[in-house]
Design a protein around this motif. Structure first.
Motif, mmCIF file in Angstrom:
data_model
loop_
_atom_site.group_PDB
_atom_site.id
_atom_site.type_symbol
_atom_site.label_atom_id
_atom_site.label_comp_id
_atom_site.label_asym_id
_atom_site.label_seq_id
_atom_site.Cartn_x
_atom_site.Cartn_y
_atom_site.Cartn_z
ATOM 1 N N TYR A 18 9.775 -15.774 21.398
ATOM 2 C CA TYR A 18 9.856 -17.356 21.595
ATOM 3 C C TYR A 18 9.150 -18.281 22.809
ATOM 4 N N LYS A 19 8.455 -18.557 22.639
ATOM 5 C CA LYS A 19 8.762 -19.900 23.693
ATOM 6 C C LYS A 19 10.624 -20.216 24.020
ATOM 7 N N THR A 21 11.067 -23.525 25.379
ATOM 8 C CA THR A 21 10.950 -25.270 25.503
ATOM 9 C C THR A 21 9.754 -25.691 24.686
ATOM 10 N N THR A 22 9.654 -26.397 23.763
ATOM 11 C CA THR A 22 8.840 -27.406 23.711
ATOM 12 C C THR A 22 8.081 -28.019 24.236
ATOM 13 N N ASP A 28 14.112 -29.037 20.577
ATOM 14 C CA ASP A 28 14.071 -28.175 20.814
ATOM 15 C C ASP A 28 13.224 -26.969 20.221
ATOM 16 N N ALA A 29 13.009 -25.702 21.050
ATOM 17 C CA ALA A 29 12.533 -24.939 20.240
ATOM 18 C C ALA A 29 12.641 -24.134 19.487
ATOM 19 N N ALA A 33 10.743 -21.465 13.185
ATOM 20 C CA ALA A 33 9.535 -22.872 12.777
ATOM 21 C C ALA A 33 8.572 -22.398 12.207
ATOM 22 N N GLU A 80 2.298 -18.981 18.794
ATOM 23 C CA GLU A 80 0.872 -20.094 20.047
ATOM 24 C C GLU A 80 -0.352 -20.242 19.273
ATOM 25 N N GLU A 83 -0.455 -22.696 16.765
ATOM 26 C CA GLU A 83 -0.896 -23.920 16.668
ATOM 27 C C GLU A 83 -1.628 -24.423 18.175
ATOM 28 N N GLN A 90 3.181 -28.866 18.722
ATOM 29 C CA GLN A 90 4.173 -27.644 18.387
ATOM 30 C C GLN A 90 4.345 -27.849 17.223
ATOM 31 N N GLU A 92 6.955 -27.421 15.926
ATOM 32 C CA GLU A 92 8.858 -27.830 15.440
ATOM 33 C C GLU A 92 8.086 -29.349 15.273
ATOM 34 N N GLU A 93 7.358 -30.334 16.231
ATOM 35 C CA GLU A 93 6.378 -31.197 15.745
ATOM 36 C C GLU A 93 5.720 -31.529 14.573
#
Length: 141
Positions: A18-19, A21-22, A28-29, A33, A80, A83, A90, A92-93
């Motif tokens: 997984y990434k 960082t966002t 945070d990544a 998520a 990905e 998104e 993101q 997470e957003e």
């Protein structure tokens, strides 16, 4: 040749994991998520159904947004890709936004802004009428 191998490993996309960082400060990544967002969106839909009356514009908007996002997330299990299809945003957003929307929905259910208090008078202005009631520009100076 060894430099090329090391460089290619260093530049290898993080999509195998997984990434890291966002890229957004304070967000945070989260490798979970995708699953968490699906759960929150389903919760949002249930909250809208349970707490808001049918036909209320806010409920209609919340349901349309949540269902559209859920449809993408259920089709795209790769974060990905999800998104990308959700508009280069993101996950997470969206997760943070959905949690906040659920909190707002609870407040809206309490406030009931779609209800007009008994005895409340509302002035109805026909389309364009407000323009005629405004003072002309010469009169304002």
């Amino acid at each position: 040749m060894l430099r090329f191998v090391l460089l290619s490993r260093a530049l290898r996309p993080l999509s195998r994991g997984y990434k890291a960082t966002t890229g957004l400060v304070g967000l945070d990544a989260d490798p979970q998520a995708h699953a968490k967002l699906v759960e929150e969106l389903r919760g949002l839909l249930n909250d809208a159904k349970d707490k808001l009356p049918e036909g209320v514009a806010y409920r209609n908007d919340v349901e349309a947004m949540a269902m559209a996002r859920l449809e993408v997330l259920e089709r795209e299990t790769d974060p990905e890709e999800a998104e990308s299809k959700l508009g280069e945003v993101q996950l997470e957003e969206l997760l943070e936004e959905t949690v906040e929307e659920r909190q707002l929905l609870a407040q809206m259910a309490e406030w009931k802004p779609w209800e007009v208090p008994e005895g409340h008078q509302v002035e109805i202005i026909e389309e364009g009428e407000w323009l005629r009631s405004q003072p002309k520009e010469e009169e304002q100076h």
